[in-house]
Design a protein around this motif. Structure first.
Motif, mmCIF file in Angstrom:
data_model
loop_
_atom_site.group_PDB
_atom_site.id
_atom_site.type_symbol
_atom_site.label_atom_id
_atom_site.label_comp_id
_atom_site.label_asym_id
_atom_site.label_seq_id
_atom_site.Cartn_x
_atom_site.Cartn_y
_atom_site.Cartn_z
ATOM 1 N N LYS A 187 0.836 -1.207 0.000
ATOM 2 C CA LYS A 187 0.000 0.000 0.000
ATOM 3 C C LYS A 187 0.872 1.258 0.000
ATOM 4 O O LYS A 187 0.533 2.260 -0.647
ATOM 5 N N ARG A 249 -16.203 13.427 -4.855
ATOM 6 C CA ARG A 249 -15.042 12.972 -4.073
ATOM 7 C C ARG A 249 -13.930 14.020 -4.142
ATOM 8 O O ARG A 249 -13.593 14.500 -5.227
ATOM 9 N N SER A 253 -6.271 11.133 0.613
ATOM 10 C CA SER A 253 -6.178 11.689 1.966
ATOM 11 C C SER A 253 -5.191 12.855 2.004
ATOM 12 O O SER A 253 -5.370 13.800 2.767
HETATM 13 C C1 KPL Z 1 -7.739 5.711 -1.097
HETATM 14 C C2 KPL Z 1 -6.283 5.837 -1.427
HETATM 15 C C3 KPL Z 1 -5.742 4.556 -1.997
HETATM 16 C C4 KPL Z 1 -6.073 6.795 -2.519
HETATM 17 O O1 KPL Z 1 -6.953 7.797 -2.513
HETATM 18 C C5 KPL Z 1 -5.546 6.203 -0.195
HETATM 19 O O2 KPL Z 1 -4.961 5.363 0.448
HETATM 20 C C6 KPL Z 1 -5.476 7.598 0.309
HETATM 21 O O3 KPL Z 1 -6.310 8.425 -0.066
HETATM 22 O O4 KPL Z 1 -4.568 7.849 1.121
#
Ligand code: KPL
Ligand code: NDP
Length: 321
Positions: A187, A249, A253
């Motif tokens: 991730k 949206r 983050s």
């Molecule tokens: C949802 C995602 C994968 C990308 O928007 C994410 O992890 C974030 O917004 O930090």
């Protein structure tokens, strides 16, 4: 098992609301206008299925909570706020209660282990927004989100299984993992893109710089002997980002922190993790270093979101990009 969700923003808000809808015992810790709004009118969660308001007790600080042995704490603040939160939990006398890091990056778990013996990692696949006090939105369908959860640094145990069961019953897809950090490093590689998408508007340029940042990161992780999952857990159960009625949206983050003007970004713990590993292992990381410098410009407001060009990043690298 009572669940304390520490940091009621996008992710923490969506988790706390779902737990409360399923009738599970949940307490939140929030601050500022978010705390006031939830106390006054609850927390509304909008998803592709519609909007519902959750009502659960919310506190300003761990000191307001009488912690019990069966409590578990989910950390759901951004990484720059983790140290302060851990210090508050420590000051309150939390000791053996499990601490789960439902956060991006890989720095929070090691920080938590300085204070607490029972620390767990969770990979969070839950695209969510928080831009208005008292409201959060989550965009995945058909399920609201997915988590990989395991003990830190490795292993799994009865607490993991119990939390997985509770989260499944609250509408999440959940896997317990012996090597949760492999999932979290995967991730992390994906999140190198957060600052690129926040800085650049052009999708071709976003792709180009993400490919460079990721190649640099994969080389550094390999040199450091760190393995990451090769499968894309985001695709699990065909979760897709879907329209939420009445909402647009905001974005990642990181972009949300810029738009809210929080003044600090998580980039130092995403792209910055690669810079740190590069320095520890004697490898240059010009692209991720430049992206960290770019994040300072965006966080300070000196640069507007999506206003950077190719030349901005090239000049931050020093013309070598
Ligand atoms: C949802 C995602 C994968 C990308 O928007 C994410 O992890 C974030 O917004 O930090
Ligand atoms: N949003 C998303 O789509 C996704 C986010 N993530 C990860 O999840 C984690 C949380 O992100 P996200 O939910 O977006 O973050 P948010 O900023 O939306 O939420 C965090 C909340 O915690 C609050 N907070 C921070 N410190 C404290 C404290 N000491 N006491 C009380 N409240 C506190 C913040 O308050 P304030 O607003 O005042 O700063 C904020 O409301 C991050 O690691 C992120 O990378 C992972 C996947 C997707």
């Amino acid at each position: 098992m009572r669940i304390i969700v520490y940091g009621i923003g996008a992710v923490g808000g969506a988790i706390a609301a779902q737990l409360s809808f399923s009738g599970h015992s949940v307490l939140g810790i929030a601050r500022g206008r978010q705390l006031d709004a939830i106390r006054a009118s609850g927390l509304s969660l909008s998803t592709p299925q519609g909007t519902r308001t959750a009502r659960f007790p919310v506190h300003a600080d761990p000191a307001e909570i009488s912690f019990r042995p069966d409590d578990v704490v989910l950390l759901t603040m951004k990484t720059p706020d983790t140290l302060g939160a851990l210090q508050r939990l420590n000051a309150t006398g939390v000791s053996t209660q499990p601490i789960f890091c439902f956060q991006n990056g890989v720095a929070n778990e090691a920080l938590a282990l300085r204070f607490f013996a029972n620390v767990y990692g969770a990979t969070v696949m839950l695209p969510a927004d928080y831009d208005t006090p008292g409201e959060v939105a989550a965009y995945f369908a058909p399920k609201i989100g997915a988590f990989d959860i395991g003990r830190y640094p490795s292993g799994t145990d009865g607490t993991v299984e119990k939390l997985c069961g509770v989260l499944r019953a609250s509408g999440f897809i959940v896997d317990s993992r012996d090597n949760v950090m492999g999932s979290k490093y995967r991730k992390l590689l994906a999140n190198l893109r957060n600052i690129i998408d926040a800085a650049l508007a052009d999708t071709e340029l976003q792709r180009k710089w993400y490919a460079k940042a990721r190649a640099e990161a994969e080389a550094v992780l390999t040199a450091a002997g760190i393995a990451w999952d090769k499968t894309d857990a985001m695709a699990r159960e065909e979760l897709t980002i879907s329209a939420v009625p009445g909402r647009v949206r905001v974005g990642s983050s990181t972009l949300q922190s810029i738009v809210r003007g929080t003044g600090s970004l998580e980039t130092d713990f995403l792209n910055g993790e690669i810079v740190l590993l590069g320095r520890l292992h004697g490898m240059a990381t010009p692209v991720n270093s430049a992206l960290c410098r770019l994040s300072v410009e965006l966080a300070s407001g000196r640069m507007r979101p999506q206003s950077a060009g190719d030349d901005t990043i090239v000049s931050m690298i020093g013309g070598t990009g």
